[in-house]
Enzyme design. Structure first.
Site, mmCIF file in Angstrom:
data_model
loop_
_atom_site.group_PDB
_atom_site.id
_atom_site.type_symbol
_atom_site.label_atom_id
_atom_site.label_comp_id
_atom_site.label_asym_id
_atom_site.label_seq_id
_atom_site.Cartn_x
_atom_site.Cartn_y
_atom_site.Cartn_z
ATOM 1 N N ASP A 30 0.875 -1.170 0.000
ATOM 2 C CA ASP A 30 0.000 0.000 0.000
ATOM 3 C C ASP A 30 0.918 1.228 0.000
ATOM 4 O O ASP A 30 2.054 1.157 0.471
ATOM 5 C CB ASP A 30 -0.868 -0.033 1.257
ATOM 6 C CG ASP A 30 -1.631 1.267 1.465
ATOM 7 O OD1 ASP A 30 -2.309 1.705 0.529
ATOM 8 O OD2 ASP A 30 -1.509 1.844 2.565
ATOM 9 N N ASP A 39 -1.326 -0.995 6.234
ATOM 10 C CA ASP A 39 -1.490 -0.507 7.610
ATOM 11 C C ASP A 39 -2.892 -0.014 7.927
ATOM 12 O O ASP A 39 -3.210 0.234 9.086
ATOM 13 C CB ASP A 39 -0.508 0.641 7.875
ATOM 14 C CG ASP A 39 -0.911 1.909 7.127
ATOM 15 O OD1 ASP A 39 -1.321 1.806 5.948
ATOM 16 O OD2 ASP A 39 -0.830 3.002 7.716
ATOM 17 N N ASP A 94 -6.961 -1.888 4.156
ATOM 18 C CA ASP A 94 -5.994 -2.886 3.695
ATOM 19 C C ASP A 94 -6.334 -4.292 4.191
ATOM 20 O O ASP A 94 -5.756 -5.273 3.708
ATOM 21 C CB ASP A 94 -4.585 -2.525 4.181
ATOM 22 C CG ASP A 94 -4.064 -1.244 3.552
ATOM 23 O OD1 ASP A 94 -4.460 -0.948 2.415
ATOM 24 O OD2 ASP A 94 -3.275 -0.538 4.205
#
Length: 654
Positions: free
Chosen positions: A332, A527, A531
């Site tokens: 990410d 995080d 996600d």
């Protein structure tokens, strides 16, 4: 009272000493007075102490028409012991030492395994001992000391220098440096001020501060670390199913080989009944795959314990095994590759201090997400702000006001449309946009006096992390909802191979599935709450320790340090542990493959023969070697990522 494996071994070993003395004295033709009866008594006690648990396990399996690894031990000790009892009362040669030493040596292997368990549990106990026993909290306006269990979420807690932080929370007043090495493994103290998070059981060093408790009891980070380590140590890797399959088929095959060995020696080769029986018992004993059962759990316990000390929590054996086949690591962007906090990277203008002062004075009154970045930069430069009159927010464009009688504005190009803009500033604005930065215009009296460039910058360790992953042959991918140009610029900075931009939060898991459909074995690093689906979809989910609880729960690996370099450490540790499991399985099986033909007497003509007690010693040594191999994981070198490691060029930023 149930005896521990270690106590069972030492009791059995002491009881076997008369048998050992007699065995050592045999070459000198010395016979212990009343040896047969001494052997009968001591061996009977050894059977009750050491062999009985194996008999019970084998009988329980037999009632379900099954056989396990204890079946071979039970048969070997039973045959040797009860034949010797029969021989004692009929005046024949006894072989009590064979039964006794089989039990003693097998128990030695179990004692070694128990020691590994105790070491693992000891590490957990040491973690729990790090907790503070009490806390100083504010109750009814007074500071009082209460037991740790009485601290509640929302309590204000005071911590003085040298004291432990009792629970997790957020600093509300005061400043200090806190030693967080017990959680992160990082030796340098971390500065704490209002708004910063503190972790229970870390040690306050320099100043006094007050924090508000946010997590107590089983919700604290320390408690969660302990729980994760416990689960990992008791979990199973899929490869462990291999040992169950082997045991299921191996035991009947060994029994057939043992019967065939007896029949061939007795019926075809003319050996005596006792000689043939001893060959068969030796086959049964040497074949016992106890080491096979130790190969996976001991390595798993030692590996997960070591990884926890390095700030990497591997939750289960399945995750550990999946790491060995990874081909792609997907990240990410915001909060993972980048810090997640926009920063002012450039201040442009003839009088940069004036540009920043005007911008910060206005943005100090704004609630826009980028305003904090400007305010932080002003504090960093120790600027004194000016009073603003007639402050106004222009929706979607910026803010304006009056400073010392001068009309000022800070915002987008639309806000200052028609204001005078020098060609040089215009060119610099274009260059900053090409660098994927957000450009903020600062104007005064209808003239643009400068520019601010704001960007969510990449983590300082990101480039070195990507370089290390590339060296390991892994492809790196970044998934983000940002526009493609911004995403590609970040990718070039840190060395990402592939960029997937413009992805909505709920589409991240779909992108992971697409990569998997193309044959990739994926680890996803994230995080945020959004996600969590991707973390669960990937073969291996790696959650940043500073992320949300949901992301941490979804990840199979948690990086306590919240440092991207932990991704490389996590993958290296998991791969090293899994390689050690495979090495253990090799050693466990090689003993059986080599030992069975020798025990069956195929090499008697060469003077190579295994008695049942020597077969038991060899089998025990295989268990000891496997346990020792697992313990050596504590000293295996793990490559660390150096921040100065040069970034490698991305293979193909697309």
């Amino acid at each position: 009272m149930k005896l521990s494996e270690t106590k069972r071994f030492w009791i059995s070993f002491v009881l076997s000493l008369p048998l050992l003395i007699q065995m050592l004295a045999m070459p000198f033709h010395w016979m212990m007075p009343g040896y047969n009866w001494v052997a009968f008594v001591t061996t009977t006690l050894i059977m009750l102490v050491a062999a009985l648990p194996y008999w019970s396990s084998a009988w329980a399996a037999a009632k379900h028409h099954d056989a396990n690894m204890n079946t071979l031990v039970a048969i070997g000790t039973t045959v040797a012991y009860f034949y010797s009892v029969f021989a004692l009362f009929t005046g024949r040669s006894v072989y009590f030492e064979s039964a006794a030493f089989i039990a003693v040596f097998v128990t030695l292997g179990d004692a070694m395994e128990e020691r590994v368990h105790q070491n693992a549990e000891g590490a957990i106990s040491k973690l729990l001992q790090l907790q503070a026993k009490s806390a100083v909290v504010k109750r009814d306006g007074q500071w009082v000391t209460v037991p740790l269990n009485d601290v509640q979420v929302g309590d204000e807690v005071r911590v003085k220098p040298g004291e432990k932080v009792p629970v997790d929370g957020t600093v509300i007043s005061g400043k200090s440096a806190v030693d967080e090495s017990m959680v992160t493994g990082e030796s340098m103290p971390v500065e704490k001020a209002a708004g910063d998070a503190v972790v229970g059981s870390t040690i306050n060093q320099t100043g006094t501060f007050v924090f508000q408790a946010t997590k107590v009891g089983s919700q604290t980070m320390l408690a969660q670390i302990v729980e994760m380590v416990k689960k990992a140590q008791t979990s199973r890797a899929p490869i462990q199913d291999f040992t169950n399959v082997v045991a299921h088929y191996f035991v009947p095959v060994v029994m057939i080989i043992a019967l065939a060995t007896f029949a061939i020696w007795y019926a075809l080769l003319g050996a005596t009944f006792i000689q043939s029986l001893l060959f068969a018992v030796s086959v049964i004993v040497i074949a016992c795959p106890c080491a096979l059962g130790l190969a996976t759990p001991t390595a798993l316990m030692v590996g997960t314990e070591r990884s926890a000390k390095m700030g990497v929590l591997i939750k289960d054996g399945q995750t550990l095994q999946a790491v060995s086949s990874l081909t792609t690591v997907v990240f990410d962007k915001t909060g993972t590759i980048t810090t997640g906090h926009p920063q002012v990277t450039d201040v442009v203008g003839n009088d940069q201090q004036r540009v920043l002062m005007v911008a910060a004075s206005l943005e100090n009154l704004s609630e826009h997400p980028l305003a904090k970045a400007v305010d932080d930069r002003a504090q960093q430069d120790d600027l004194t702000l000016s009073a603003v009159d007639d402050f106004a927010v222009v929706e979607g464009q910026g803010v304006s006001g009056v400073i010392d009688g001068h009309q000022v504005a800070v915002g987008s190009e639309r806000l200052v449309d028609g204001w005078q803009l020098d060609d040089e500033l215009a060119q610099q604005a274009v260059a900053l946009r090409k660098a994927a930065k957000t450009v903020v215009y600062v104007g005064e009296n209808k003239r643009i006096i400068g520019l601010l460039a704001i960007q969510d910058v990449s983590r300082p360790e990101a480039a070195a992390t990507m370089a290390a992953l590339h060296q390991r042959g892994l492809t790196t991918v970044m998934i983000t909802g940002d526009n493609e140009e911004v995403a590609k610029q970040i990718a070039r900075q840190v060395g990402i191979d592939l960029v997937i931009a413009g992805v909505l939060p709920n589409q991240k898991a779909e992108q992971v599935k697409l990569l998997q459909q193309q044959g990739a074995k994926v680890a996803f690093v994230g995080d945020g709450i959004n996600d969590a689906p991707a973390l669960s979809t990937a073969e291996v989910g790696i959650a940043m320790g500073g992320g949300t609880d949901i992301a941490i729960e979804a990840g199979g690996i948690v990086l306590v340090k919240n440092d991207l370099r932990g991704v490389v450490n996590a993958l290296s540790l998991a791969k090293t542990t899994f390689r050690r499991i495979k090495l253990n399985l090799f050693w466990a099986l090689i003993y059986n493959l080599i030992g069975i033909p020798i025990a069956a007497g195929l090499f008697v003509g060469l003077g190579l023969q295994l008695t049942p007690e020597i077969a038991a010693l060899a089998m025990a040594f295989s268990s000891v070697s496997v346990v020792t191999s697992s313990l050596l994981l504590n000293w295996v070198h793990i490559d660390r990522v150096n921040l100065n490691q040069p970034a490698t060029a991305a293979k193909n930023v697309v």
